[in-house]
Structures are given as structure tokens and as C-alpha cells.
Design a protein around this motif. Structure first.
Motif, short mmCIF file in Angstrom:
data_model
loop_
_atom_site.label_atom_id
_atom_site.label_comp_id
_atom_site.label_asym_id
_atom_site.label_seq_id
_atom_site.Cartn_x
_atom_site.Cartn_y
_atom_site.Cartn_z
N ARG A 181 0.84 -1.20 0.00
CA ARG A 181 0.00 0.00 0.00
C ARG A 181 0.88 1.25 0.00
NH1 ARG A 181 -3.05 0.24 5.00
NH2 ARG A 181 -1.31 1.52 5.63
N TYR A 233 -1.40 -1.15 -5.53
CA TYR A 233 -2.71 -1.41 -4.95
C TYR A 233 -3.24 -2.81 -5.25
CZ TYR A 233 -2.34 3.64 -4.55
OH TYR A 233 -1.90 4.89 -4.27
N ALA A 280 -1.46 -4.95 -2.85
CA ALA A 280 -1.97 -4.75 -1.48
C ALA A 280 -3.30 -5.47 -1.30
CB ALA A 280 -2.11 -3.26 -1.18
#
Length: 191
Positions: free
Chosen positions: A42, A47, A50
Motif C-alpha cells: 500500500r 494497490y 496490497a
């Protein structure tokens, strides 16, 4: 150097090393590793990676349960191969999810490497499910994921994580060889 990354690397090596040996005890190490990598990715604006860690955490809990039901608490679990229709289906899922997620991240986020990030995420979802189901092909997919991941992590200056994925690549090759042998021989021995 990020101390969380150092800890995550150590947990990852333990996790995959135990997976190669078909030990159910890989799961606690894996769950701790992915919790740390959620934070690390993150912060690096990866993303897809993550979000993937949340999925990994849940699927590792499911895998732990499946492996326990398959006798993994008393012995190494047995493994098997997929049929061709399932292999083709898995590859279609990887391609479709990679393109769809990549397009969405490129369009709606500031993701650093949207299509590479999405390819890793899409392929990892399929590979993790195959791993939980004890299918030998999971290792071939992890090999491809590890090669792409090494490039992505070097690009994002996550050098320890890139090094971890070099180790993961070696372990994935060893895992493919060990699981292929075990699948051929129908092997499930005492842990």
C-alpha cells in the motif's frame, strides 16, 4: 531499509520452504507475511498487490482448513495434477482478470505499474487457489509470477522483496519438481 520488509522476507522464506515440503505449518508463516506485505505494498502504491494480500490471508485460512481435513496435521499432504480443461480455464481466468484489473487500475488509480501489478494479482489468485487445492500446476504459475514480480519490485525500489522473489523462484522450481514426483508416486508420508 524498512524493518517490516525484513520481517516479511523472513516469514516468506519460511512459508514457501514449508510449502515445498508439503507441511501444513506453512500457513501461520504465510498469514503473518501477507499481513505485513499489505502495509508494504500500500505504501509503494502497488494497490493490486496490497489488495491481493487480503485475499491471500483469507485463502490461506481456507487452505489451512483444507490441508488439515486432508490429514496434513499427521503427514505431508498428497498432491495431484489438473486435467487439461481445468488448466485452460485457469489460464483464461488469469488473462481475463489481468486485463480487466489492469485497465481499471490504469483508468481509476495512480497505480505505478497497473498492468504488471494486475497480472501478478490475477495469476496469484489462481495460483493460491490451486495451492490450497493441492494441485501441482500451482508451482508453474508461481514461477511465472515470481519472474514478473522480481522486475516490478526492482522498478519500485523494493530490493529486499525482489531478493525474496529470487528465493521464491528457486523454491517454486524445487516445489514443482518435488510435487511432480509426489503426484506421480501418490506420496503422502508422515510429516
Amino acid at each position: 531499509m524498512n524493518p517490516l520488509e525484513i520481517i516479511a522476507v523472513a516469514l516468506g522464506i519460511a512459508n514457501v520452504g514449508l510449502l515445498v515440503r508439503r507441511s501444513i505449518w506453512n500457513y501461520p508463516f504465510g498469514m503473518a507475511m501477507v499481513a505485513l506485505y499489505f502495509v508494504i505494498f500500500r505504501e509503494a502504491r502497488l494497490y493490486g498487490e496490497a489488495g491481493l494480500q487480503v485475499f491471500f490471508f483469507v485463502v490461506q485460512g481456507w487452505g489451512w482448513w483444507l490441508w488439515a481435513r486432508a490429514g496434513g496435521l499427521a503427514r505431508m499432504v498428497s498432491v495431484s495434477w489438473m486435467g487439461w480443461p481445468a488448466r485452460i480455464g485457469g489460464l483464461v481466468l488469469v488473462a481475463g482478470s489481468s486485463l480487466g484489473i489492469g485497465w481499471a487500475m490504469a483508468r481509476y488509480t495512480d497505480a505505478a505499474l497497473p498492468y504488471a501489478d494486475a497480472a501478478i494479482a490475477g495469476a496469484s489468485v489462481v495460483a493460491q487457489v490451486l495451492l490450497a487445492m493441492r494441485r501441482t500446476e500451482n508451482w508453474a504459475l508461481w514461477i511465472a509470477i515470481d519472474v514478473l514480480s522480481i522486475w516490478v519490485y526492482i522498478n519500485r525500489a523494493l530490493y529486499l522483496t525482489a531478493g525474496l522473489y529470487v528465493v521464491f523462484l528457486g523454491l517454486a522450481i524445487a516445489g514443482l519438481m518435488a510435487w511432480a514426483k509426489a503426484a506421480r508416486e501418490g506420496e503422502a508420508i508422515a510429516a
